[in-house]
Write a protein that holds these residues in place. Structure first.
Motif, PDB file in Angstrom:
ATOM      1  N   VAL A 153      31.359  45.083  34.744  1.00 32.64           N
ATOM      2  CA  VAL A 153      32.003  45.149  36.053  1.00 32.64           C
ATOM      3  C   VAL A 153      33.155  44.148  36.143  1.00 32.64           C
ATOM      4  CG1 VAL A 153      31.675  44.616  38.500  1.00 32.64           C
ATOM      5  CG2 VAL A 153      30.024  46.044  37.295  1.00 32.64           C
ATOM      6  N   PHE A 154      32.914  42.950  35.642  1.00 32.31           N
ATOM      7  CA  PHE A 154      33.952  41.918  35.730  1.00 32.31           C
ATOM      8  C   PHE A 154      34.968  42.022  34.595  1.00 32.31           C
ATOM      9  CE2 PHE A 154      30.714  39.794  38.378  1.00 32.31           C
ATOM     10  CZ  PHE A 154      31.497  39.451  39.460  1.00 32.31           C
ATOM     11  N   ARG A 155      34.826  43.047  33.777  1.00 31.82           N
ATOM     12  CA  ARG A 155      35.749  43.262  32.644  1.00 31.82           C
ATOM     13  C   ARG A 155      35.892  42.017  31.772  1.00 31.82           C
ATOM     14  NH1 ARG A 155      37.419  48.287  33.236  1.00 31.82           N
ATOM     15  NH2 ARG A 155      37.251  49.027  35.367  1.00 31.82           N
ATOM     16  N   ALA A 156      34.760  41.415  31.462  1.00 31.55           N
ATOM     17  CA  ALA A 156      34.802  40.277  30.538  1.00 31.55           C
ATOM     18  C   ALA A 156      35.023  40.802  29.130  1.00 31.55           C
ATOM     19  CB  ALA A 156      33.480  39.503  30.609  1.00 31.55           C
TER      20      ALA A 156
ATOM     21  N   ARG B  64      40.676  49.548  39.473  1.00 27.71           N
ATOM     22  CA  ARG B  64      40.213  49.124  38.168  1.00 27.71           C
ATOM     23  C   ARG B  64      39.578  47.730  38.223  1.00 27.71           C
ATOM     24  NH1 ARG B  64      41.383  47.500  33.013  1.00 27.71           N
ATOM     25  NH2 ARG B  64      42.639  45.833  33.885  1.00 27.71           N
ATOM     26  N   LEU B  65      40.207  46.841  38.982  1.00 26.01           N
ATOM     27  CA  LEU B  65      39.709  45.460  39.021  1.00 26.01           C
ATOM     28  C   LEU B  65      38.608  45.315  40.058  1.00 26.01           C
ATOM     29  CD1 LEU B  65      43.025  43.436  38.634  1.00 26.01           C
ATOM     30  CD2 LEU B  65      41.238  43.830  36.927  1.00 26.01           C
ATOM     31  N   MET B  66      37.393  45.096  39.571  1.00 30.07           N
ATOM     32  CA  MET B  66      36.255  45.044  40.482  1.00 30.07           C
ATOM     33  C   MET B  66      35.572  43.686  40.376  1.00 30.07           C
ATOM     34  SD  MET B  66      34.479  48.697  39.607  1.00 30.07           S
ATOM     35  CE  MET B  66      34.324  48.410  37.873  1.00 30.07           C
ATOM     36  N   SER B  67      34.865  43.341  41.427  1.00 31.12           N
ATOM     37  CA  SER B  67      33.922  42.245  41.262  1.00 31.12           C
ATOM     38  C   SER B  67      32.715  42.536  42.133  1.00 31.12           C
ATOM     39  CB  SER B  67      34.562  40.895  41.598  1.00 31.12           C
ATOM     40  OG  SER B  67      34.759  40.765  42.975  1.00 31.12           O
ATOM     41  N   ARG B  86      33.832  30.693  35.425  1.00 31.37           N
ATOM     42  CA  ARG B  86      34.900  30.851  34.444  1.00 31.37           C
ATOM     43  C   ARG B  86      34.731  32.138  33.636  1.00 31.37           C
ATOM     44  NH1 ARG B  86      38.596  27.458  33.354  1.00 31.37           N
ATOM     45  NH2 ARG B  86      37.642  25.676  34.358  1.00 31.37           N
ATOM     46  N   PHE B  87      33.503  32.571  33.522  1.00 28.88           N
ATOM     47  CA  PHE B  87      33.223  33.800  32.782  1.00 28.88           C
ATOM     48  C   PHE B  87      34.005  34.979  33.327  1.00 28.88           C
ATOM     49  CE2 PHE B  87      30.473  37.605  32.133  1.00 28.88           C
ATOM     50  CZ  PHE B  87      30.471  37.622  30.755  1.00 28.88           C
ATOM     51  N   VAL B  88      34.281  34.966  34.629  1.00 31.49           N
ATOM     52  CA  VAL B  88      34.917  36.141  35.239  1.00 31.49           C
ATOM     53  C   VAL B  88      36.389  35.907  35.571  1.00 31.49           C
ATOM     54  CG1 VAL B  88      32.750  36.892  36.239  1.00 31.49           C
ATOM     55  CG2 VAL B  88      34.332  35.522  37.599  1.00 31.49           C
ATOM     56  N   LEU B 133      36.129  34.687  43.362  1.00 37.44           N
ATOM     57  CA  LEU B 133      37.185  34.122  42.512  1.00 37.44           C
ATOM     58  C   LEU B 133      37.673  35.087  41.435  1.00 37.44           C
ATOM     59  CD1 LEU B 133      36.438  30.335  41.925  1.00 37.44           C
ATOM     60  CD2 LEU B 133      38.383  31.386  43.058  1.00 37.44           C
ATOM     61  N   ALA B 134      36.851  36.076  41.075  1.00 35.47           N
ATOM     62  CA  ALA B 134      37.302  37.041  40.072  1.00 35.47           C
ATOM     63  C   ALA B 134      38.501  37.794  40.621  1.00 35.47           C
ATOM     64  CB  ALA B 134      36.173  38.008  39.721  1.00 35.47           C
ATOM     65  N   LYS B 135      39.454  38.009  39.775  1.00 35.44           N
ATOM     66  CA  LYS B 135      40.651  38.753  40.190  1.00 35.44           C
ATOM     67  C   LYS B 135      40.223  40.203  40.380  1.00 35.44           C
ATOM     68  CE  LYS B 135      45.365  39.286  38.814  1.00 35.44           C
ATOM     69  NZ  LYS B 135      45.978  39.931  37.662  1.00 35.44           N
ATOM     70  N   SER B 136      40.160  40.652  41.641  1.00 37.75           N
ATOM     71  CA  SER B 136      39.664  42.006  41.861  1.00 37.75           C
ATOM     72  C   SER B 136      40.318  42.618  43.086  1.00 37.75           C
ATOM     73  CB  SER B 136      38.146  41.979  42.047  1.00 37.75           C
ATOM     74  OG  SER B 136      37.832  41.219  43.203  1.00 37.75           O
TER      75      SER B 136
END
Ligand code: ATP
Ligand code: ATP
Ligand code: MG
Ligand code: MG
Lengths: 256, 202, 299, 256, 202
Positions: A153-156, B64-67, B86-88, B133-136
């Motif tokens: 989901v977070f496209r990691a 496309r950009l989800m969180s 930081r992972f996301v 914080l994730a770019k979504s």
């Protein structure tokens, strides 16, 4: 805490020695089963001989390379197989073959491919590869699906997934694979040396000790092998710990 | 572009969870979903996020950009709060920025502790900050304020409201208060009805 | 040691190879009776183990192993007879070697590094004025199969092989010929010793306690050796029957295996000379020191 | 689905055969590497010989018993070591020894203990034991602590804990341990037979094939070994699945 | 016998979580604990259950037979609802009894499905039934009604109230409504105060 563990381990070794002493006393055939004391004396004389270090290094380098190559190859192949089911199916007959074909069957092939000098590298490699492959693949397959979904989901990216998800979850699998493999690599590698008898290897010494029935020497070299194997395992698990620490994960090392 | 969900069907064996679910989620706005436990809210989000497949119907326009805040946190247990976040997000997100966000929801000074040792409510808040914080372009929040005491909940809700400007947000919640606090549309998913089909009201 | 088997029963062990071929007639005649029990083992380990433990009374084993055992058990092993002389040969695919001295400057494939074959080859080379380190190149291989494969691939080559591999290899490599019999070459050096492969050894305890049974067995054994050397085809059949080797190979190999029965003084001087040669090259090969007189059985 | 997998596996085997054929063509030394076709013919003649079944059964029974004994012992010892840290410390030198001591070193010991007839049982046992022990112990150690706490609060007994917590969580570890071990048990067991050469064993056939330099026979028997090993692995994993199904857990079998 | 907690101290490294916590939990009665996220409620329960040790102070009178709803469910993922419950009770508990209990909180017909496939609220309710059905003299319930919609929550609360007669119950909750619904004593754990000590009010 640390010193208590040291103490316990020393006690364990002492108990093992006592068992050995008892067995030697019961069998009572010095030509077959010598006592720890005799072996210890022999060990000292072996270790103080001038070419001892060269001999030990010769075998150590070969077996360690066989092990490390197999570890790298096993992880890489398992990663491939874990990502593409088709690759896993394709690999299966090869892995199965490597796993189950007895050394007797392809010793000649091995000798031709790599010569008696490098036989131990190949044989250690071939015994370690399927262990690492199977353990890591199994680990990959049992990785927490929910975390993988989260990453999706977070496209990691893959590097992040490896560092944050796969490596931590693979830890017990890698630990058991490598803990088992280090020992077996020594076992198989020395067996290869006993067959190939390269000059200046531990295998050559074992071979001689066996042919000339010098049981004390056989045992002493065996002790050397065990110690080298333990040393290598400790070194390796230390490095593994360091590498894991580098990933920034707070440690929860499961010691073996 | 608005997100449109049309005639969504989902079965698990005999269990028909979604039977022709239809709804529109306006772009850039917040939509709340309420409904009894087990009615298919999480399943709906999973399908919209592409984690599950529908047996019928269509979902269109999901950016496309989800969180997401998942119902069960899904944190990286062994890592600290900062690493989890930081992972996301990209490398460019500064340590200070992360720490500051954590501070805003009452986790000052906790950014370098492993989340394994966090309390339930602390974990939940880390999950919320991670999603924010994730770019979504869209946030899927599945009961994001679950397990928080009243004061912390208000703080966290305020934090989310402050940080979703312009993004599409879908919140699953069991509390009408929460839904009202976010304004926007409210979808009530009806009790499951094993045979009939059902739509969705606003 | 452990008590002997059933009353009066003698337990004899042998290896799968030429050293056991000479006793097949005894094995044959013992099939119905229960005077003798035979064990054919694949590895020397098993035989030595059983001999030391007292599970065997007699064993056909390599000559130097008997000496090693003697030294390791403080004289508990006695040598009864030599049963096989040399089984090592130089073979060639091609036509460049006709006498031993032709080996100078050649490459020799060989098996048996670190054991008797190495010492024998080096002794003979040196005796013929060839320096094993500089005048020839010896390529040690682990398996006879590897040697045969290499020669097959190269289409030519020189190798030192033991019987019955020589016979097996002849069947696989067209044009492979024997160009030197190391037993003969050893004799040519003429120092009173003989190249020996196998001997019949016994536990001292058994020899002391059962002299009569032993005499009887040795008589039958020497007759068996004669039989094997004269009735080759029949012997080969027995050899296969007792799982020592395949008849087809054995039949061709028997004449070249130098199966013999040598006892008494003759045996003593032959073995002493042979062991001395090994001892000079590597004392470990005979167990550290040359065995004393009590090693040699006298009737 | 199932037939598709069959197809893929067949394709994988065909590809492996093609690789073999290509290798044989490149090496082009029939004395060393024979072609699949030749081996296949030999295989048929071997399998149709009257005592084939007896030979196969002889080795199968011994190796399977070595494996199963080691599996049982490994699980039991790992359970002990997992429960009492002191036991783990005590076991360590023994396991380390079993793991790393080369067969050459304790072949004599093996022969004393069990004789050449049963050598393969012991050698298979000794290679499998540390693998199972280490994997299962690692599995026990990485069992979810939160579930164990839960069991403690509710005072669930050991049998319940084993059935509901340990067995499910150990699954990937047991699967990889046994998948690796079955193959290695064959590898080591046959190696033991080649040393001990018990009458009527596959090891004897291999030994003969080696002595008589008949590569085709060597390969054909090797194929028999691989097939037996695969067959045993399939049988075993089927039984394992059944046993797991018996625990009442809904299945999520991770196939290898 | 009442449970008395006196001067309980608990530190995690620098982090002083409990600083002289003192309270009495009357036997056979329900006590609710409220407090901000991270103030040490779960830690307190863990110590009382014997899962964690205190650095100082004393806990007395906790009965031997305990049961709990943990903050994070802790179900046996691969097993069905019935097995999850059977795990904590004797063989004599009939299948029908378990199914009937599940039915009473809205999980009719779900007893033989693996809890891995349950929705968040369904899992929570299985955890509640497990705690209730276990033979116990004390129940530790850590946010037992978390993640349930209003209607299901009322149902589940009623179910718990119906089944705890005579047992000591400690409920951690973030909702005053819940606390009031159970009556009994209410303990407010104050915000953490890194240096000072604190007591407990009723
Ligand atoms: N993987 C699955 N396999 C089988 N059934 C499933 C699966 N996932 C969900 N279900 C079923 O689908 C239904 C809806 O589940 P879902 O998680 O969407 O509910 P929900 O509305 O999110 O409920 P809650 O408010 O309790 O979280 C439930 O009956 C659940 O048992
Ligand atoms: N194992 C641990 N190691 C280190 N710190 C811990 C550990 N467990 C809990 N803590 C810390 O102790 C404090 C109290 O945690 P606890 O889980 O008791 O809070 P809580 O009152 O239950 O909060 P919540 O309402 O969010 O569940 C938190 O700051 C937490 O980070
Ligand atoms: Mg849900
Ligand atoms: Mg808590």
């Amino acid at each position: 805490m640390k010193s208590k563990r040291r103490l316990e381990q020393a006690a364990a070794v002492l108990i093992a020695l006592a068992v050995w002493q008892a067995a030697a006393a019961i069998v009572d055939r010095p030509a077959l089963l010598v006592t720890p004391a005799v072996v210890f004396m022999k060990l000292i004389s072996i270790c103080s001989s001038p070419d001892f270090l060269r001999t030990a290094a010769f075998s150590f380098v070969r077996i360690a390379s066989g092990f490390l190559l197999a570890l790298a190859a096993g992880c890489a192949l398992a990663a491939l197989a874990g990502s593409f089911r088709l690759v896993e199916v394709l690999f299966r007959p090869f892995i199965q073959t490597i796993k189950s074909v007895p050394v007797a069957s392809f010793i000649i092939l091995c000798l031709i491919v790599i010569g008696s000098e490098g036989l131990s590298v190949l044989i250690a490699f071939l015994i370690v590869l399927p262990i690492v492959y199977t353990n890591v693949l199994q680990g990959i397959k049992s990785t927490d699906r929910k975390l993988l979904e989260m990453a999706k989901v977070f496209r990691a990216g893959l590097p992040k997934k490896i560092k944050y998800i796969y490596l931590p979850q693979l830890e017990p699998h890698i630990v058991s694979a490598s803990s088992v493999s280090v020992g077996l690599a020594w076992k198989a590698g020395i067996a290869g040396e006993v067959i190939g008898i390269p000059d200046g290897s531990i295998g050559e010494k074992l071979y001689e000790a066996k042919v000339y029935l010098s049981t004390a020497e056989l045992f002493a070299w065996t002790v050397v092998i065990i110690l080298l194997s333990i040393g290598f395992e400790k070194l390796f698990s230390f490095i593994l710990k360091r590498l894991y620490a580098l990933t920034g994960r707070s440690q929860r090392w499961i010691s073996q | 572009m608005d997100i449109t969900v049309t005639g969504l069907e989902k079965r698990y064996g005999e269990n028909r969870v979604l039977t022709g679910f239809t709804a529109i989620f306006p772009a850039g706005e917040t939509t709340c979903i309420m409904g009894p436990s087990g009615c298919g809210k999480t399943t709906l989000l999973n399908i919209m996020m592409g984690l599950d497949f529908a047996d019928g119907g269509e979902v269109r326009g999901v950016p496309r950009l989800m969180s997401a805040v998942f119902q069960e946190d899904r944190l990286l247990e062994g890592f600290n709060a900062e690493s989890n976040i930081r992972f996301v997000c990209g490398k460019k997100t500064y340590r200070e920025e992360i720490a500051e966000h954590l501070e805003r929801i009452g986790l000052a000074g906790e950014h370098d502790k492993p989340v394994r040792n966090f309390s339930g409510g602390m974990r939940r808040r880390v999950a919320v900050v991670r999603a924010v914080l994730a770019k979504s372009e869209i946030l899927f929040l599945d009961e994001p304020f679950k397990g928080l005491d009243e004061k912390t909940k208000l703080l966290t809700m305020q934090y989310v409201r402050d940080n979703i400007a312009g993004r599409t947000v879908i919140i699953v919640t069991h509390s009408l208060d929460e839904a009202q606090a976010f304004g926007g549309r409210l979808i009530n998913m009806p009790v499951r009805n094993e045979t009939g089909s059902r739509g969705a009201g606003s | 040691g452990k008590p002997a088997g059933q009353a009066g029963q003698i337990r004899i062990g042998g290896l799968t190879g030429p050293t056991s071929m000479g006793m097949v007639k005894v094995m044959e005649s013992a099939k119905d009776g229960d005077d003798y029990v035979f064990t054919i083992a694949g590895s020397a380990d098993e035989l030595t183990l059983k001999l030391i433990q007292g599970d065997l009374d007699l064993a056909a084993i390599p000559a130097n192993l008997a000496s090693v055992l003697y030294n390791n058990t403080e004289g508990e092993i006695v040598l009864l007879a030599v049963n096989t002389l040399g089984v090592l040969y130089i073979v060639e695919k091609g036509d460049t070697v006709n006498s031993f001295s032709d080996l100078r400057g050649k490459t020799i494939y060989a098996t048996g590094k670190g054991s008797v074959p190495e010492y024998v080859l080096k002794y003979l080379l040196t005796g013929n004025g060839i320096d094993p380190e500089n005048d020839v190149s010896i390529r040690w291989k682990s398996e006879p199969a590897e040697v045969v494969a290499l020669m097959g691939e190269e289409g030519s080559g020189i190798a030192m092989l033991p019987q019955p591999y020589v016979t097996v290899a002849k069947g696989q490599l067209e044009g492979l010929r024997v160009c030197a019999d190391l037993t003969e070459e050893w004799e040519k050096l003429d120092n009173g010793s003989v190249l020996i492969t196998g001997v019949l050894a016994a536990r001292k305890e058994f020899v002391d306690k059962h002299p009569d049974e032993l005499e009887k067995f040795l008589r039958e054994y020497s007759q068996s050796v004669e039989f094997v050397n004269s009735e080759v085809a029949q012997a080969a059949r027995l050899i296969e029957e007792f799982g020592i080797f395949k008849a087809a190979v054995a039949e061709k190999a028997i004449p070249e295996c130098n199966i013999t029965y040598m006892a008494g003084e003759k045996m003593k001087s032959a073995v002493q000379g042979y062991l001395k040669v090994l001892f000079d090259q590597n004392p470990k090969a005979v167990g550290g020191s040359l065995p004393g007189n009590d090693f040699y059985y006298e009737e």
